[in-house]
Write a protein that holds these residues in place. Structure first.
Motif, PDB file in Angstrom:
ATOM      1  N   VAL A   3       0.857  -1.173   0.000  1.00 13.73           N
ATOM      2  CA  VAL A   3       0.000   0.000   0.000  1.00 13.73           C
ATOM      3  C   VAL A   3       0.899   1.230   0.000  1.00 13.73           C
ATOM      4  N   VAL A   4       0.493   2.275  -0.708  1.00 11.37           N
ATOM      5  CA  VAL A   4       1.281   3.496  -0.815  1.00 11.37           C
ATOM      6  C   VAL A   4       1.503   4.121   0.556  1.00 11.37           C
ATOM      7  N   ALA A   5       0.561   4.003   1.438  1.00 13.07           N
ATOM      8  CA  ALA A   5       0.670   4.636   2.762  1.00 13.07           C
ATOM      9  C   ALA A   5       1.821   4.054   3.579  1.00 13.07           C
ATOM     10  N   HIS A   6       2.218   2.852   3.330  1.00  9.49           N
ATOM     11  CA  HIS A   6       3.297   2.226   4.086  1.00  9.49           C
ATOM     12  C   HIS A   6       4.648   2.365   3.396  1.00  9.49           C
ATOM     13  N   GLN A   7       4.687   2.988   2.262  1.00  6.11           N
ATOM     14  CA  GLN A   7       5.928   3.130   1.518  1.00  6.11           C
ATOM     15  C   GLN A   7       6.610   4.445   1.866  1.00  6.11           C
ATOM     16  N   ARG A   8       7.888   4.488   1.646  1.00  5.20           N
ATOM     17  CA  ARG A   8       8.692   5.683   1.866  1.00  5.20           C
ATOM     18  C   ARG A   8       9.209   6.178   0.520  1.00  5.20           C
ATOM     19  N   CYS A   9       9.508   7.477   0.442  1.00  5.35           N
ATOM     20  CA  CYS A   9      10.025   8.088  -0.792  1.00  5.35           C
ATOM     21  C   CYS A   9      11.387   7.486  -1.130  1.00  5.35           C
ATOM     22  N   LEU A  10      11.618   7.268  -2.385  1.00  4.10           N
ATOM     23  CA  LEU A  10      12.884   6.707  -2.838  1.00  4.10           C
ATOM     24  C   LEU A  10      14.040   7.661  -2.558  1.00  4.10           C
ATOM     25  N   ASN A  11      13.794   8.969  -2.702  1.00  4.57           N
ATOM     26  CA  ASN A  11      14.839   9.975  -2.504  1.00  4.57           C
ATOM     27  C   ASN A  11      14.952  10.455  -1.058  1.00  4.57           C
ATOM     28  N   HIS A  12      13.845  10.456  -0.326  1.00  5.56           N
ATOM     29  CA  HIS A  12      13.820  10.955   1.053  1.00  5.56           C
ATOM     30  C   HIS A  12      13.281   9.840   1.956  1.00  5.56           C
ATOM     31  N   TYR A  27       8.154   4.590  -5.624  1.00  6.81           N
ATOM     32  CA  TYR A  27       7.323   5.448  -4.782  1.00  6.81           C
ATOM     33  C   TYR A  27       8.061   6.750  -4.476  1.00  6.81           C
ATOM     34  N   PHE A  28       7.262   7.871  -4.449  1.00  9.72           N
ATOM     35  CA  PHE A  28       7.867   9.185  -4.228  1.00  9.72           C
ATOM     36  C   PHE A  28       6.977  10.042  -3.350  1.00  9.72           C
ATOM     37  N   CYS A  29       7.608  11.035  -2.675  1.00  9.35           N
ATOM     38  CA  CYS A  29       6.850  12.002  -1.870  1.00  9.35           C
ATOM     39  C   CYS A  29       6.333  13.126  -2.771  1.00  9.35           C
ATOM     40  N   ARG A  30       5.628  14.079  -2.198  1.00 15.04           N
ATOM     41  CA  ARG A  30       5.048  15.188  -2.982  1.00 15.04           C
ATOM     42  C   ARG A  30       6.114  16.052  -3.646  1.00 15.04           C
ATOM     43  N   GLU A  31       7.238  16.167  -3.021  1.00 16.91           N
ATOM     44  CA  GLU A  31       8.295  17.011  -3.553  1.00 16.91           C
ATOM     45  C   GLU A  31       8.973  16.391  -4.783  1.00 16.91           C
ATOM     46  N   CYS A  32       8.950  15.096  -4.883  1.00 14.18           N
ATOM     47  CA  CYS A  32       9.692  14.395  -5.946  1.00 14.18           C
ATOM     48  C   CYS A  32       8.861  14.058  -7.167  1.00 14.18           C
ATOM     49  N   ILE A  33       7.577  14.347  -7.162  1.00 13.15           N
ATOM     50  CA  ILE A  33       6.726  14.010  -8.307  1.00 13.15           C
ATOM     51  C   ILE A  33       6.178  15.278  -8.936  1.00 13.15           C
ATOM     52  N   THR A  34       5.732  15.135 -10.176  1.00  7.29           N
ATOM     53  CA  THR A  34       5.112  16.248 -10.891  1.00  7.29           C
ATOM     54  C   THR A  34       4.085  15.683 -11.862  1.00  7.29           C
ATOM     55  N   GLU A  35       3.196  16.547 -12.312  1.00 13.56           N
ATOM     56  CA  GLU A  35       2.161  16.106 -13.237  1.00 13.56           C
ATOM     57  C   GLU A  35       2.592  16.413 -14.663  1.00 13.56           C
ATOM     58  N   HIS A  36       2.451  15.407 -15.512  1.00  9.01           N
ATOM     59  CA  HIS A  36       2.812  15.561 -16.932  1.00  9.01           C
ATOM     60  C   HIS A  36       1.793  14.797 -17.760  1.00  9.01           C
ATOM     61  N   GLU A  37       1.117  15.512 -18.644  1.00  5.20           N
ATOM     62  CA  GLU A  37       0.091  14.926 -19.515  1.00  5.20           C
ATOM     63  C   GLU A  37      -0.937  14.135 -18.703  1.00  5.20           C
ATOM     64  N   GLU A  38      -1.436  14.761 -17.644  1.00 10.40           N
ATOM     65  CA  GLU A  38      -2.453  14.212 -16.764  1.00 10.40           C
ATOM     66  C   GLU A  38      -2.004  12.934 -16.054  1.00 10.40           C
ATOM     67  N   VAL A  40       1.018  11.495 -13.037  1.00  9.55           N
ATOM     68  CA  VAL A  40       1.996  11.874 -12.023  1.00  9.55           C
ATOM     69  C   VAL A  40       3.246  11.043 -12.274  1.00  9.55           C
ATOM     70  N   VAL A  41       4.374  11.715 -12.548  1.00 12.88           N
ATOM     71  CA  VAL A  41       5.632  11.025 -12.821  1.00 12.88           C
ATOM     72  C   VAL A  41       6.744  11.641 -11.990  1.00 12.88           C
ATOM     73  N   CYS A  42       7.819  10.871 -11.804  1.00 12.81           N
ATOM     74  CA  CYS A  42       8.965  11.386 -11.051  1.00 12.81           C
ATOM     75  C   CYS A  42       9.826  12.270 -11.963  1.00 12.81           C
ATOM     76  N   ALA A  43      10.781  12.976 -11.366  1.00  9.70           N
ATOM     77  CA  ALA A  43      11.613  13.921 -12.115  1.00  9.70           C
ATOM     78  C   ALA A  43      12.485  13.217 -13.144  1.00  9.70           C
ATOM     79  N   SER A  44      13.056  12.071 -12.809  1.00  9.55           N
ATOM     80  CA  SER A  44      13.923  11.381 -13.765  1.00  9.55           C
ATOM     81  C   SER A  44      13.129  10.843 -14.957  1.00  9.55           C
ATOM     82  N   CYS A  45      11.932  10.340 -14.712  1.00  7.32           N
ATOM     83  CA  CYS A  45      11.096   9.868 -15.822  1.00  7.32           C
ATOM     84  C   CYS A  45      10.579  11.038 -16.659  1.00  7.32           C
ATOM     85  N   LEU A  46      10.311  12.175 -15.999  1.00  5.35           N
ATOM     86  CA  LEU A  46       9.887  13.360 -16.741  1.00  5.35           C
ATOM     87  C   LEU A  46      10.996  13.821 -17.674  1.00  5.35           C
TER      88      LEU A  46
END
Length: 116
Positions: A3-12, A27-38, A40-46
Protein backbone atom coordinates in the motif's frame (compact mmCIF):
# COMPACT_ATOMS: atom_id res chain seq x y z
CA UNK A 1 0.75 -5.97 -2.82
CA UNK A 2 2.10 -3.00 -0.89
CA UNK A 3 0.00 0.00 0.00
CA UNK A 4 1.28 3.50 -0.82
CA UNK A 5 0.67 4.64 2.76
CA UNK A 6 3.30 2.23 4.09
CA UNK A 7 5.93 3.13 1.52
CA UNK A 8 8.69 5.68 1.87
CA UNK A 9 10.02 8.09 -0.79
CA UNK A 10 12.88 6.71 -2.84
CA UNK A 11 14.84 9.98 -2.50
CA UNK A 12 13.82 10.95 1.05
CA UNK A 13 13.76 8.03 3.48
CA UNK A 14 12.12 10.05 6.24
CA UNK A 15 9.10 11.04 4.13
CA UNK A 16 6.02 9.04 3.39
CA UNK A 17 5.31 8.24 -0.27
CA UNK A 18 2.19 9.76 -1.80
CA UNK A 19 2.36 8.40 -5.34
CA UNK A 20 3.91 5.72 -7.49
CA UNK A 21 5.51 6.68 -10.79
CA UNK A 22 3.85 4.74 -13.62
CA UNK A 23 7.08 4.73 -15.64
CA UNK A 24 9.69 3.40 -13.17
CA UNK A 25 7.19 1.94 -10.66
CA UNK A 26 8.96 3.58 -7.67
CA UNK A 27 7.32 5.45 -4.78
CA UNK A 28 7.87 9.19 -4.23
CA UNK A 29 6.85 12.00 -1.87
CA UNK A 30 5.05 15.19 -2.98
CA UNK A 31 8.29 17.01 -3.55
CA UNK A 32 9.69 14.40 -5.95
CA UNK A 33 6.73 14.01 -8.31
CA UNK A 34 5.11 16.25 -10.89
CA UNK A 35 2.16 16.11 -13.24
CA UNK A 36 2.81 15.56 -16.93
CA UNK A 37 0.09 14.93 -19.52
CA UNK A 38 -2.45 14.21 -16.76
CA UNK A 39 -0.12 11.63 -15.13
CA UNK A 40 2.00 11.87 -12.02
CA UNK A 41 5.63 11.02 -12.82
CA UNK A 42 8.96 11.39 -11.05
CA UNK A 43 11.61 13.92 -12.12
CA UNK A 44 13.92 11.38 -13.76
CA UNK A 45 11.10 9.87 -15.82
CA UNK A 46 9.89 13.36 -16.74
CA UNK A 47 13.36 14.15 -18.07
CA UNK A 48 13.29 10.96 -20.18
CA UNK A 49 9.81 11.75 -21.51
CA UNK A 50 10.74 15.35 -22.33
CA UNK A 51 13.91 14.35 -24.19
CA UNK A 52 12.01 11.71 -26.16
CA UNK A 53 9.32 14.25 -27.13
CA UNK A 54 11.81 16.65 -28.76
CA UNK A 55 12.12 15.78 -32.46
CA UNK A 56 15.68 15.12 -33.61
CA UNK A 57 17.38 18.00 -35.38
CA UNK A 58 17.60 17.63 -39.13
CA UNK A 59 21.10 17.54 -40.53
CA UNK A 60 20.21 17.57 -44.24
CA UNK A 61 20.00 20.80 -46.17
CA UNK A 62 16.56 21.96 -47.20
CA UNK A 63 16.71 22.44 -50.97
CA UNK A 64 13.33 24.11 -51.45
CA UNK A 65 14.36 27.71 -50.49
CA UNK A 66 17.45 27.48 -52.71
CA UNK A 67 15.30 26.22 -55.59
CA UNK A 68 12.87 29.11 -55.10
CA UNK A 69 15.69 31.66 -55.19
CA UNK A 70 17.21 30.08 -58.30
CA UNK A 71 13.82 29.96 -60.01
CA UNK A 72 13.17 33.62 -59.17
CA UNK A 73 16.53 34.64 -60.61
CA UNK A 74 15.86 32.70 -63.82
CA UNK A 75 12.43 34.29 -64.21
CA UNK A 76 13.86 37.78 -63.59
CA UNK A 77 16.63 37.16 -66.15
CA UNK A 78 14.09 36.00 -68.78
CA UNK A 79 11.85 39.02 -68.17
CA UNK A 80 14.71 41.52 -68.45
CA UNK A 81 16.17 39.70 -71.47
CA UNK A 82 12.93 39.97 -73.44
CA UNK A 83 12.40 43.56 -72.28
CA UNK A 84 15.85 44.40 -73.68
CA UNK A 85 15.07 42.58 -76.92
CA UNK A 86 11.82 44.55 -77.22
CA UNK A 87 13.69 47.83 -76.69
CA UNK A 88 16.27 46.86 -79.30
CA UNK A 89 13.50 46.05 -81.79
CA UNK A 90 12.23 49.65 -81.72
CA UNK A 91 13.11 51.68 -84.82
CA UNK A 92 16.20 53.91 -84.74
CA UNK A 93 14.06 57.02 -85.16
CA UNK A 94 12.50 56.35 -81.79
CA UNK A 95 15.93 56.45 -80.18
CA UNK A 96 16.88 59.64 -82.02
CA UNK A 97 13.94 61.58 -80.53
CA UNK A 98 12.43 62.17 -83.96
CA UNK A 99 9.66 59.59 -84.13
CA UNK A 100 7.81 60.47 -80.98
CA UNK A 101 8.40 64.22 -81.35
CA UNK A 102 6.88 64.28 -84.82
CA UNK A 103 3.84 62.29 -83.64
CA UNK A 104 3.34 64.46 -80.58
CA UNK A 105 3.71 67.68 -82.57
CA UNK A 106 1.21 66.44 -85.17
CA UNK A 107 -1.46 66.07 -82.52
CA UNK A 108 -1.06 69.74 -81.61
CA UNK A 109 -1.20 71.23 -85.13
CA UNK A 110 -3.55 68.65 -86.67
CA UNK A 111 -1.18 67.59 -89.46
CA UNK A 112 0.11 64.08 -90.14
CA UNK A 113 3.69 63.22 -89.18
CA UNK A 114 6.18 63.51 -92.01
CA UNK A 115 8.32 60.51 -92.88
CA UNK A 116 12.00 61.28 -93.23
Amino acid sequence: MTVVAHQRCLNHDEREAVARCPECRQYFCRECITEHEERVVCASCLKKLASAAVPPRRQAWDVWPAAQIAGGLVIAWVVFYFAGEALLALPAEFHDDRLWQSRVMSTFDGSLPDDE
